[in-house]
Structure formats: structure tokens, C-alpha cells
Design an enzyme around this catalytic site. Structure first.
Site, mmCIF file in Angstrom:
data_model
loop_
_atom_site.group_PDB
_atom_site.id
_atom_site.type_symbol
_atom_site.label_atom_id
_atom_site.label_comp_id
_atom_site.label_asym_id
_atom_site.label_seq_id
_atom_site.Cartn_x
_atom_site.Cartn_y
_atom_site.Cartn_z
ATOM 1 C CG ASP A 133 11.335 22.435 13.962
ATOM 2 O OD1 ASP A 133 11.569 21.635 13.039
ATOM 3 O OD2 ASP A 133 10.232 22.517 14.532
ATOM 4 C CG ASP A 152 8.381 27.762 17.568
ATOM 5 O OD1 ASP A 152 8.493 26.540 17.338
ATOM 6 O OD2 ASP A 152 7.856 28.551 16.756
#
Length: 868
Positions: A346, A614
Site C-alpha cells: 500500500d 496493515d
């Protein structure tokens, strides 16, 4: 669904009974006060019910661990040979074989226990914490909730769960708001199930369909709730049938390679042992002696130290990685970490600082408007789900400016939590004497789609298509400058409603936008360059829009030749996506399912793919990747899905872990290459000697002593260094390359074995002195086998351009010294040795130097031809 075990059925029966009762009645039944258990009551229940762990998490008894190691095919075969030697009255051989097994099992057992103890301490840094209500607990918040480790929860505890949390036990819901649970690990159903807190009246076909029950093994995708824990640990449904419902870890290419090598050696032994037995039986006419020798040869060909070498390398690698702030949850993942050639990640917190700040708050025409920020603040302040970085940024911004949006003048009535389908969050608030009103914030398109008007100052106008065009111009300009933009909208209600649902998110008035800046990390550019130099391609998979992502990638030096949007991913077949995933660097506005699909496409193209994430939406991608990587600050589901946990969300830390993974793989393959080539060479030497000689080329006890010394010399391989050139590229298991290495390098030792044969036979008259011949070959065999690791361990010139670790050098010197001294020691008689003539030593030294030089030349040619 299969029939349940009786214990699981009983546990479910208790849960279902509680599901039919009112919430207060359920609490009374479990003696669980609404204000939470007292610390003393919780301690008593923990002692009674045990820690909240399933069987797979509990420590394996020592006897079972030793049995697991002993039943390894290699150790099992050696134990059979030891028993056979004992039955045949060859007691000394049986003892030596048993000693080898004890050395392999013992070293692996001790090292794994050391690493397990270290890992347990490290695991505490990334353990899952659960928000639990306890009476008079120190550090408890105003609502009585404290953060407790998951394994300390007991029946009767009241816990709070929100988006991203794991369901910590089997529980009966007491409160719930728009709570959606992913139960796929238990049911196989991919779509989240909505849960509610009211008691039930009807009978459900499956327990997972009961709306007020949640089960360990599931996780919250959106919403929030509180629940009463009914069962923990092995008493939960998941604990009772964990072996049936828990997805087994896939076998990695490395595991398959190790297994294929082991069975290659076993097949070689099964062919070689009868052949040696028959040749020596027919040529020497002593079938019992031939049998002893064949058994000894089988032991010598067995790479019995392989399990220990693998275990110790992985364990030491995990400890070394922890010192680099990388925690390994699954040891097998270390090799995949080193083999990884594509890293999908990401954008937020990886490329950027993960420290979002508010930069602008503007109306629909781009002019600064304090009211927009006030509305955003109320939304962030009152929402009770998982606060994201932008919520924290809004709250921090108001705090730093020394002002509030007078939140004390408002009370929260209800909310609709954020989810990744709507991509917005709404709260219903009310101030004294005013009508309730809804404040919504979220992604631009999703908020705009539920607005019918916009507000400028005190003027409210109707929205139309031209306004959307203007909105896009403003937000696109901000996105190109690297800003993340969300929209804020409101709606007032004329009635005195106290709750809202999805249907109320309509007819709203657009207030404006809040722009956030998440600056790139200063270290990111260098870290990306370093990873790319190490043969790892970086691909960005983000839910953010393409303009912001493109700007951030430009700032950190990540070249973009092809950027793909999530909508395009959905339009492609799997084959088309494979080709696109190979060439694209960035996938923007992708959903969790799309991330997992991109990773699967890369894997089908032969890439070892890692994913760093995450968030709640990263769970599927973390599971799909060959190595899932998360951080200690991640949501529970991300940490649970990951194989590797970073204590610092940094590509630099990641790079250090990758290099350690490659070092571990390098040291394991050193042993495998050496064992394969050495065994192949020994096979050629033993067969030739068995045909040529009128006596056994080496006594069975000598073969076993030779093997024991060789094994001891290899125990220090896990400490060895690895050349920087080897670490520079991803390393994958290639059984074909190892087989070729065995075929070309193995015969090198046979050349000098035969040279030693002819020296002992014709220079020292070994035809008439079998013991002298056997002693001469024993010493030469130990020296060549022990020294060859220094040739094989590096592509460079050994000792000059690349030097082994000190423990490996010392073990080599020690074993060589023992081999040279044995013929002159008090043990010589028991082993059947004779003192070697003085002329033997300069000849053997010449052989060793020639062997080292020839092997190095062939190795250099081989590596140029086929690689390391």
C-alpha cells in the site's frame, strides 16, 4: 456442514441457549456483571478455564516434539539401521548410528527451544490486545474498558469489538451497531454476515446464522459492538474443530524442494545398499561382513543432519531478523522472504510518513471555510469505529489550533460506520433545542452521489452535473499536488429521530472538502532503489485515487509506465490480468478482493510475491501472498494474516529482513549441495572399490566414524557468512540445478579417491595390508569431505576472496586434526587403524591441493554456465 464433535455440539448448545435469552439474563447466567468482572474473579476463572488459546497455539510436550523429530524419514531410517546392527550383534556400529541420530535430534531440539523462547518474548510485542471491561482496573478508561492480551480473557468477560478486530472468543452480543462479521474461516462464505444484539425467537439451520452470536476465528469488517464471552480457548467452536476448519499453511517451493531432495537420497540409498551388499557378498564371499558394510554405506549416504541444519538456520535467521526489527511468525516464511522478487504494498505509511496533516478545508468553490472543518471534527469526534489517519489528523489539527467545534454542546444519537462499499461514514448528532442532523464524510464520488444540494456561505443551491465537473477540477488539482481529499455533507431532520440507517444517506447538502497531506518519507527513495537493486520489483496496490498515488510515486522516484484502476481489473479475464500485472507498476482504487486477485495473477506468472499491508482491507491480500508482511501497529486481522511483522513500517527495515532470508537460504543450500555431491562421489568410489578390491574398502565401523566426524563438521554451517553477490538477487529452490551440481562436482572427489586407492595399493602395498589401505582412505575421505565446504560455499576463490565464519573454520580444523590423529591414538586398535607411513602425508597434501583447485575450476565453470 459435517457432524460436529460431541464437545463442540455441547458448547454450541450453551451458546444457543444464551442466544434465546435477554442480554441481562445471559449476563446473570454467567455471573457477569455489566460493569465487568473484578480482577480477582477474572484471575480465578483464568485458573479454572485456562488461557484463551486453541490447541495449535499451545506448547507441544517435549516427548511429542522429540517423537516428531525422530519420525523424520531420515532419522527413522537411521534408527532402523541401528536396530538392525544391534540385532546382528554389531553393537559398536549401533551405538555410533544412534549417536548420529542423537546429534541431529538434540541440536535441532535445543536450538528450536532457544529460538522459541526468544520468539515468545518477541511475540509479546505484536500480541493481539482486546478491549475488555474490568471492575476497578488500573488504567481503565471512563467506560471501564482496558486493553488485555487475548489469552487472558475468560468466560464472563465483556469485550468491545470494532472494525479490524478479531472476534476473541465465542460470545453473545450485548450491543451492536451496523456490525458485519467475516466468518469465511469457519463457513467458507466470503460475504460478511450482519449481527445484532437482540434475543432470538426462531430456530436457525446453522449456528453461524444466529444474529447475536459471534465465533472465534471470525473478524469484524465494519461496525462495532460489545459482547459477553461464553467460551474461550479449546472450548470454543473454533478450538474444538481447529484442525478441520483452520486452513493449513501451504507447502512452499522450498519445502517441496527439501522433500524432493530427501526422497532422492532415500531412493539412492535403496538402490545403492543392496548393490553394495551383493557386489561385496559375491566378490568377498563373507555375506555377514558385506551386510555390515552395506548398512554402514547406507548410513554414510544419509543426510541425517539436514533437518537440524534447516531448523537451526531458520531459527537463527528468525533471531537475527528480530534484531533488525523484523519478527517472524512462521519460520518457513523466511525462505519466501528471501525468494521474493515482487513486493506489493500500500502507499500510505510505506512510501509516506503515515502522519497525515490537515492542510485545507474549503467550500465547493475552493475557498477556505471553517464550517467544513467543524463538521468534519464532529464526525471524527463522535464516530466510534476504527479511527483512521484522517480522523486523527482532524482531531489533532483542532487541538493544535486551540479550539473545538464545541462538541460538548452536542450529543451523539446514532451512526452508520464506514465500510469499503459505501466508502463514507455518517453520525447523527443533536444540539440543545435543535433538530437532529446527520454529518457524512468520505470519498468524493460516494458523498457526492448522495447529495442533492450544496452550500456556499448561507446560500443553499441545487446540485447538477456542472457542479460535479467543477468538483472534479478542484479535487483533481489537489490530488495532483499530492493531497488526499474527502467530502463533507450534512442533512437536517425535522422529526426527533434517534437512529438512522443507510436509507437516510440521501438528499444531503454538500458543504465542501478537507484536504490532507501525507508527505513521502525521506528514506523511501533510497529504500526503493535498494530493493530494486536487490532484484525486487515494487508494485503499489492502493485504495487511494490515481492522481494522489501518481504524485507520491513521482516524489519517491518510482517510475510508472502503466497505472491501472480497480474498474479495469474487474473487466479482465485471469489471463489478461496476468499480462497486465506483469507490466503495471501501480493499481489504484482497488478493493480488497482486487488486491488478492492481482497477487494471484503475479504468482501464476512464477513470481514469489510479498504483500505489505496493515489495514482491514488488506487481510485477503496478506493471505494470498507467498509472504504476508504487516506491522505491529496494524489492525488485528492484518497481524493475524501476516507471516512477518515489522516493528517499524519502513522499506529499509524490510530490505534488511530480505537479506537475512537470503542468507538463511544460502546456508541451507550449501549443506544440500555438499551432501548431494559428496554422496554421489562416494557412491562412485564405493562401487568401484567393491569391484576392484579383495577386501572391504573401509570397515563398517570406520565408515560410521567417518560419517560422524563429517556430521560434526557441518553443525557450524548455520553460522557461516554469505557473499554479498549471492545476497544481491532473489533465491529460489531449483532441484534441477542441485542435481546438475551433484553430477558435475561429485565425481571430482571420486577422482582423488581412486588416486588414493592406487597410492595405497601400489606405493604402500595395500594389496597385502587391508587395514593400512582402509586407514589411508579413511583419512583422505574425511579431509576431502570436510574441506570441500570451503570450496562450495562461495563462488569466489576460497580463503582468499571469501572466508568462512570462525566457527566453521574451527570445526573444520578440529575434525581434520582428529582424522589425522586417530591412526596414532589409543582408539586406533578399536577402529582397525594402522599408523600411516611418512610418505603418505605429502602425497595426500598434494591430492588435497589438486582436489581443491580442480573442484574450484569446475565449480566456477558450472556457475558461469548455470548460475549459483
Amino acid at each position: 456442514m459435517d457432524a460436529l464433535p460431541r464437545q463442540a455440539s455441547s458448547a454450541l448448545g450453551d451458546l444457543i441457549d444464551l442466544a434465546h435469552e435477554e442480554a441481562d439474563a445471559a449476563c446473570r447466567r454467567l455471573s457477569a456483571p455489566r460493569e465487568g468482572l473484578s480482577q480477582s474473579a477474572a484471575a480465578e476463572r483464568l485458573k479454572r478455564y485456562g488461557p484463551n488459546q486453541i490447541a495449535r497455539q499451545q506448547k507441544e510436550p517435549i516427548i511429542l516434539e522429540l517423537w516428531r523429530r525422530l519420525k523424520n524419514p531420515l532419522n527413522a531410517m537411521l534408527l532402523v539401521l541401528a536396530i538392525a546392527s544391534w540385532v546382528l550383534s554389531d553393537i559398536r556400529s549401533a551405538i555410533l548410528i544412534a549417536t548420529m541420530v542423537a546429534l541431529s535430534v538434540g541440536l535441532g531440539f535445543v536450538q528450536e527451544h532457544r529460538s522459541s523462547a526468544a520468539a515468545a518474548k518477541l511475540a509479546q510485542m505484536v500480541s493481539v490486545k482486546v478491549s475488555t471491561r474490568r471492575q476497578s482496573a488500573q488504567w481503565a478508561g471512563k467506560d471501564g474498558f482496558i486493553e488485555l492480551p487475548l489469552d487472558e480473557l475468560v468466560p464472563g468477560d465483556i469485550v468491545r469489538v470494532t472494525a479490524g478486530d478479531l472476534i476473541p472468543a465465542d460470545l453473545r452480543l450485548l450491543e451492536a451497531k451496523d456490525l458485519y462479521i467475516n466468518q469465511s474461516a469457519l463457513t467458507g462464505e466470503a460475504m460478511p454476515a450482519e449481527k445484532q444484539c437482540g434475543n432470538i425467537a426462531k430456530v436457525y439451520d446453522a449456528p453461524f446464522d444466529i444474529p447475536n452470536l459471534c465465533f472465534m476465528g471470525s473478524n469484524v469488517t465494519s461496525g462495532f459492538g460489545t459482547g459477553l464471552i461464553v467460551h474461550t480457548g479449546r472450548s470454543t467452536y473454533f478450538g474444538q474443530i481447529a484442525d478441520r476448519v483452520a486452513a493449513a499453511d501451504g507447502i512452499t517451493s522450498f519445502d517441496k524442494g527439501i522433500n524432493s531432495f530427501v526422497w532422492l537420497m532415500i531412493r539412492l540409498i535403496l538402490v545403492m545398499t543392496p548393490l553394495v551388499f551383493l557386489i561385496n557378498g559375491f566378490t568377498k564371499h563373507n555375506w555377514l561382513e558385506a551386510l555390515f558394510f552395506a548398512v554402514a554405506v547406507a548410513v554414510g549416504l544419509t543426510p541425517e543432519m539436514l533437518p537440524m541444519i534447516v531448523t537451526v538456520n531458520l531459527a537463527q535467521g528468525a533471531i537475527a531478523m528480530s534484531k533488525r526489527r523484523v519478527i517472524v511468525k512462521r519460520l518457513d516464511a523466511i525462505q519466501n522472504f528471501g525468494a521474493m522478487d515482487v513486493l506489493c504494498t500500500d502507499k500510505t505509511g510505506t512510501l509516506t510518513q503515515d502522519r497525515v496533516i490537515v492542510k485545507l478545508h474549503v467550500d465547493v468553490e475552493g475557498r477556505e471555510d471553517e464550517r467544513v472543518l467543524d463538521y468534519a471534527y464532529l464526525n471524527s469526534y463522535f464516530q466510534s469505529g476504527l479511527r483512521n489517519l484522517m480522523d486523527e489528523a482532524v482531531l489533532e489539527h483542532m487541538k493544535q489550533e486551540g479550539r473545538r467545534a464545541d462538541s460538548e454542546g452536542y450529543k451523539k444519537l446514532d451512526e452508520i460506520p464506514f465500510d469499503y462499499t459505501r466508502r463514507r461514514l455518517s453520525v447523527l448528532v443533536q444540539s440543545a433545542g435543535e433538530n437532529p442532523f446527520l454529518i457524512c464524510k468520505g470519498a468524493i464520488e460516494e458523498v457526492f452521489s448522495v447529495c442533492s444540494h450544496y452550500q456556499l456561505g448561507e446560500r443553499i443551491e441545487e446540485l447538477n452535473a456542472s457542479h460535479l465537473s467543477n468538483v472534479r477540477k478542484i479535487t483533481d488539482r489537489l490530488n495532483r499536488d499530492g493531497f488526499r481529499v474527502i467530502a463533507v455533507a450534512c442533512r437536517s431532520f425535522s422529526d426527533n429521530r434517534t437512529c438512522i440507517d443507510f436509507s437516510d444517506e440521501t438528499g444531503m447538502t454538500l458543504q465542501g472538502y478537507v484536504a490532507f497531506l501525507d508527505p513521502p518519507k525521506e528514506t523511501t527513495k533510497a529504500a526503493i532503489a535498494s530493493l530494486q537493486t536487490s532484484g525486487i520489483e515494487i508494485k503499489i496496490l492502493t485504495g487511494d485515487n490515481d492522481l494522489v498515488t501518481r504524485k507520491v510515486c513521482y516524489d519517491v522516484g518510482l517510475k510508472i509506465d502503466r497505472l491501472v484502476l480497480g474498474a479495469e481489473v474487474d473487466s479482465l479475464t485471469d489471463k489478461e490480468l496476468e499480462n497486465l500485472a506483469e507490466n503495471a507498476q501501480v493499481f489504484a482504487k482497488v478493493s480488497p478482493a482486487q488486491k488478492a486477485r492481482v497477487i494471484a495473477a503475479l504468482q501464476r506468472r512464477g513470481h514469489v510475491t510479498g504483500f505489505l499491508g496493515d489495514g482491514i482491507n488488506d487481510g485477503p491480500a496478506l493471505k494470498a501472498a507467498d509472504v504476508g508482511i504487516s506491522v505491529d501497529t496494524a489492525v488485528d486481522i492484518a497481524k493475524e494474516s501476516a507471516d512477518i511483522i515489522l516493528l517499524e513500517k519502513s522499506l529499509g527495515v524490510l530490505q534488511e529482513g530480505v537479506l537475512e532470508g537470503r542468507r538463511v537460504f544460502g546456508n541451507i543450500t550449501k549443506y544440500i549441495k555438499m551432501g548431494a555431491s559428496s554422496n554421489f562421489g562416494n557412491m562412485l568410489s564405493v562401487i568401484g572399490a567393491s569391484v576392484l578390491l579383495p577386501f572391504l574398502p573401509m570397515a563398517p565401523l570406520q565408515v560410521l566414524a567417518n560419517n560422524l566426524l563429517y556430521d560434526f563438521s557441518q553443525t557450524t554451517i548455520p553460522t557461516d557468512t554469505v557473499d554479498p553477490e549471492y545476497l544481491a538477487q532473489p533465491r529460489k529452490w531449483e532441484i534441477g540445478n542441485i542435481t546438475r551440481f551433484m553430477i558435475f562436482i561429485g565425481p571430482m572427489s571420486s577422482i582423488f579417491d581412486y588416486a588414493t586407492y592406487f597410492t595405497m595399493l601400489y606405493v604402500f602395498n595395500g594389496w597385502n595390508n587391508a587395514a593400512l589401505f582402509q586407514t589411508g582412505w579413511f583419512v583422505e575421505s574425511v579431509l576431502t569431505q570436510t574441506l570441500i565446504i570451503h570450496i562450495i560455499r562461495t563462488a569466489k576463490i576460497p580463503f582468499i576472496q571469501s572466508r568462512a565464519s570462525t566457527p566453521l573454520i574451527l570445526s573444520t580444523i578440529l575434525v581434520c586434526a582428529i582424522a589425522v590423529a586417530l591412526p596414532f591414538s589409543p582408539f586406533a586398535g578399536a577402529l582397525g587403524f594402522r599408523s600411516l607411513p611418512l610418505l603418505y602425508w605429502p602425497i595426500i597434501i598434494g591430492f588435497l591441493l589438486s582436489y581443491a583447485a580442480l573442484t574450484h575450476l569446475v565449480k566456477t565453470w558450472f556457475m558461469r554456465r548455470w548460475g549459483v
